[in-house]
Design an enzyme around this catalytic site. Sequence first.
Site, mmCIF file in Angstrom:
data_model
loop_
_atom_site.group_PDB
_atom_site.id
_atom_site.type_symbol
_atom_site.label_atom_id
_atom_site.label_comp_id
_atom_site.label_asym_id
_atom_site.label_seq_id
_atom_site.Cartn_x
_atom_site.Cartn_y
_atom_site.Cartn_z
ATOM 1 N N SER A 148 -1.736 -13.217 -23.067
ATOM 2 C CA SER A 148 -2.495 -14.057 -22.724
ATOM 3 C C SER A 148 -2.004 -15.614 -22.995
ATOM 4 O O SER A 148 -1.141 -15.788 -23.738
ATOM 5 C CB SER A 148 -4.063 -13.754 -23.344
ATOM 6 O OG SER A 148 -4.627 -14.955 -23.699
ATOM 7 N N GLU A 172 -3.804 -3.441 -12.873
ATOM 8 C CA GLU A 172 -4.888 -4.248 -12.399
ATOM 9 C C GLU A 172 -4.525 -4.887 -11.014
ATOM 10 O O GLU A 172 -5.470 -4.774 -10.157
ATOM 11 C CB GLU A 172 -5.209 -5.620 -13.343
ATOM 12 C CG GLU A 172 -6.205 -5.041 -14.635
ATOM 13 C CD GLU A 172 -6.099 -6.039 -15.812
ATOM 14 O OE1 GLU A 172 -7.000 -5.994 -16.588
ATOM 15 O OE2 GLU A 172 -5.485 -7.140 -15.370
ATOM 16 N N ASN A 221 6.844 -6.737 26.843
ATOM 17 C CA ASN A 221 5.630 -5.978 26.440
ATOM 18 C C ASN A 221 6.181 -4.550 25.842
ATOM 19 O O ASN A 221 5.628 -3.963 24.926
ATOM 20 C CB ASN A 221 4.619 -5.773 27.796
ATOM 21 C CG ASN A 221 3.857 -7.043 27.954
ATOM 22 O OD1 ASN A 221 4.071 -7.940 26.935
ATOM 23 N ND2 ASN A 221 3.131 -7.028 29.170
ATOM 24 N N THR A 239 -16.940 13.752 -16.194
ATOM 25 C CA THR A 239 -17.667 13.507 -15.032
ATOM 26 C C THR A 239 -18.433 12.262 -15.279
ATOM 27 O O THR A 239 -18.787 12.264 -16.487
ATOM 28 C CB THR A 239 -18.380 14.859 -14.511
ATOM 29 O OG1 THR A 239 -19.342 15.139 -15.467
ATOM 30 C CG2 THR A 239 -17.540 15.886 -14.050
ATOM 31 N N HIS A 240 -18.682 11.462 -14.435
ATOM 32 C CA HIS A 240 -19.734 10.315 -14.615
ATOM 33 C C HIS A 240 -19.026 9.314 -15.599
ATOM 34 O O HIS A 240 -19.723 8.713 -16.492
ATOM 35 C CB HIS A 240 -21.233 10.665 -15.080
ATOM 36 C CG HIS A 240 -21.570 11.701 -14.122
ATOM 37 N ND1 HIS A 240 -22.369 11.266 -12.957
ATOM 38 C CD2 HIS A 240 -21.575 13.125 -13.960
ATOM 39 C CE1 HIS A 240 -22.827 12.347 -12.307
ATOM 40 N NE2 HIS A 240 -22.487 13.228 -12.785
ATOM 41 N N LYS A 294 -2.706 -10.662 -27.503
ATOM 42 C CA LYS A 294 -3.335 -9.869 -26.250
ATOM 43 C C LYS A 294 -2.068 -9.329 -25.660
ATOM 44 O O LYS A 294 -0.801 -9.739 -25.612
ATOM 45 C CB LYS A 294 -4.098 -10.877 -25.386
ATOM 46 C CG LYS A 294 -5.227 -11.088 -25.777
ATOM 47 C CD LYS A 294 -6.387 -10.340 -25.355
ATOM 48 C CE LYS A 294 -6.406 -10.131 -23.772
ATOM 49 N NZ LYS A 294 -7.838 -9.450 -23.574
ATOM 50 N N ASN A 350 -1.902 -7.226 -21.723
ATOM 51 C CA ASN A 350 -2.821 -6.945 -20.973
ATOM 52 C C ASN A 350 -2.368 -5.823 -19.969
ATOM 53 O O ASN A 350 -1.298 -6.182 -19.561
ATOM 54 C CB ASN A 350 -3.335 -8.498 -19.963
ATOM 55 C CG ASN A 350 -4.205 -9.167 -21.117
ATOM 56 O OD1 ASN A 350 -4.845 -8.918 -21.955
ATOM 57 N ND2 ASN A 350 -4.044 -10.484 -20.944
ATOM 58 N N TYR A 370 -1.467 -5.516 28.124
ATOM 59 C CA TYR A 370 -1.232 -6.367 26.978
ATOM 60 C C TYR A 370 -2.092 -7.483 26.801
ATOM 61 O O TYR A 370 -2.373 -8.097 27.978
ATOM 62 C CB TYR A 370 0.408 -6.806 27.095
ATOM 63 C CG TYR A 370 0.805 -7.722 25.929
ATOM 64 C CD1 TYR A 370 0.992 -7.617 24.638
ATOM 65 C CD2 TYR A 370 0.665 -9.164 26.324
ATOM 66 C CE1 TYR A 370 1.361 -8.168 23.621
ATOM 67 C CE2 TYR A 370 0.779 -10.068 25.020
ATOM 68 C CZ TYR A 370 1.100 -9.556 23.741
ATOM 69 O OH TYR A 370 1.274 -10.535 22.709
HETATM 70 N N1 ARG Z 1 5.498 -12.198 20.535
HETATM 71 C C1 ARG Z 1 4.790 -11.170 21.408
HETATM 72 C C2 ARG Z 1 3.563 -10.438 20.696
HETATM 73 O O1 ARG Z 1 4.157 -10.164 19.573
HETATM 74 C C3 ARG Z 1 5.451 -10.576 22.543
HETATM 75 C C4 ARG Z 1 5.038 -9.934 23.645
HETATM 76 C C5 ARG Z 1 4.565 -11.113 24.619
HETATM 77 N N2 ARG Z 1 4.197 -10.437 25.822
HETATM 78 C C6 ARG Z 1 3.628 -11.373 26.498
HETATM 79 N N3 ARG Z 1 3.409 -10.862 27.899
HETATM 80 N N4 ARG Z 1 3.325 -12.613 26.321
HETATM 81 O O2 ARG Z 1 2.883 -9.614 20.888
#
Ligand code: ARG
Length: 462
Positions: free
Chosen positions: A277, A290, A110, A155-156, A283, A285, A317
């Site tokens: 094109s 775009e 985490n 404008t517009h 053409k 383009n 998490y």
């Molecule tokens: N692959 C997971 C992610 O991207 C990593 C963290 C995983 N942690 C856990 N407690 N399962 O979030």
Amino acid sequence: MAKLATGRVTVKSSKLLDEFNASLMFDKKLYAEDIKGSLAHACMLKKQGILTDDELKQIEDGLVQVKSEIESEKFLFDISDEDIHMAIEKRLTEIIGDAGKKLHTARSRNDQVALDFRLYVQKSGKNLESLTINLMKTLLNIAKKHDKTMLPGMTHLQHAQPINFAYHMLAYVAMFQRDVQRFSDSYKRNNLSPLGCAALAGTPYDIDREFTAKKLGFDGVSINCLDTVSDRDFALEILFNIATLLTHISRLAEELVIWSSCEFSFVALSDEYSTSSSIMPQKKNPDVPELLRGKTGRVYGNLISLLTVLKGLPLAYNKDMQEDKEGVFDSVETADISLRILNEAMLTLSVNEKKMQDACKIGHLSATDLADYLVNKCDIPFRDAYKITGSIVVLAEKLGVDLSEIALENLKMVDSRIDEDVLEYLNLRNSMNARDSQGGTSTKETKRQIEYFEKWVKNYEK
Ligand code: ARG
């Protein structure tokens, strides 16, 4: 080698689960950040007496080898490893044995993923910042060549008042300046290390978070671990910053599309940045602008998508958060190529000064100046002057002449107080240069703005 983390769950996972659960195929992009983080973590563990000198050496050598295997495409990515963190740790342990198993001491995936992702976002923000600066420089160079090139300001999408092309470019320079500032503000705010927060509550080991933070280039450590492993604001910020940047790019792109149409012909994109094109041989383009306009939709989607993923999550998490990466990678890569190609397209853009100038003679662009003349020279209240000017415009339309070229006797027919000195007011260039107030379009004021932005860019690059 078997899965690394077979704790509570001992039965081999189903193939479908591996496929569904894995992030490896996209988060392998974070391999360098993951290895960098692991090196800093291992160094800290050794400093705190949790790893021996020899174990650290083995981990360092092992991680160097893993990195080179990934970079030479010898690394075997297997989705049953789930993600880049597990894949690297598993390979490290294959190479060095028991020392590899100690690396995850006082760490959780985490804080590991929060670190890797933050490092990626910080690095990407810096890169986009400098690409945006490049674009600003290109636009400033165009501006320097065109502080006398008049075109109808609108404008517009209707002709309004004459402005110069430099001034128009500087409007975008100002937008891109704010984009640069946004990237840089976000960088500063988020430059705190998540490493050492562990799963959600911190760790009982005697770790040194300041040490790893410094090693990794952070300004300090985050305050609350529960927040830190749950937080993806830094990712939201870069998504928003990119969405805003692309909004600006898209507006410029839209003008390039319009300006390069045969009705306008104000600019021409070089052949290198135009396409043809498949059926119509004549053409040319404007695919580049775009597509720039079109890609904006995707980066908006990425922002909304992550906001939505996060909005209902309890702390800390949750696996939902694995959905944070693809959109960010996509937005970052889209912004990167968009900035680079727009820069090249602008560098090779040709500007048709005559077309721009001629277009100023359509639409009575000096009408406001005539009203100003009536106010200043004939002492007529503005609302009355506005009305008189309206009647003169109707007359000019009838005569089929632009107000900037109407004969004095016709003006006098509508209001006898008008004198010869009105012609100066009706002149288009005079009209443009009369707008000399701070931030206005006169050539003099435009030059001052160019100077300001050039100084700002120079200072930024210091
Ligand atoms: N692959 C997971 C992610 O991207 C990593 C963290 C995983 N942690 C856990 N407690 N399962 O979030």
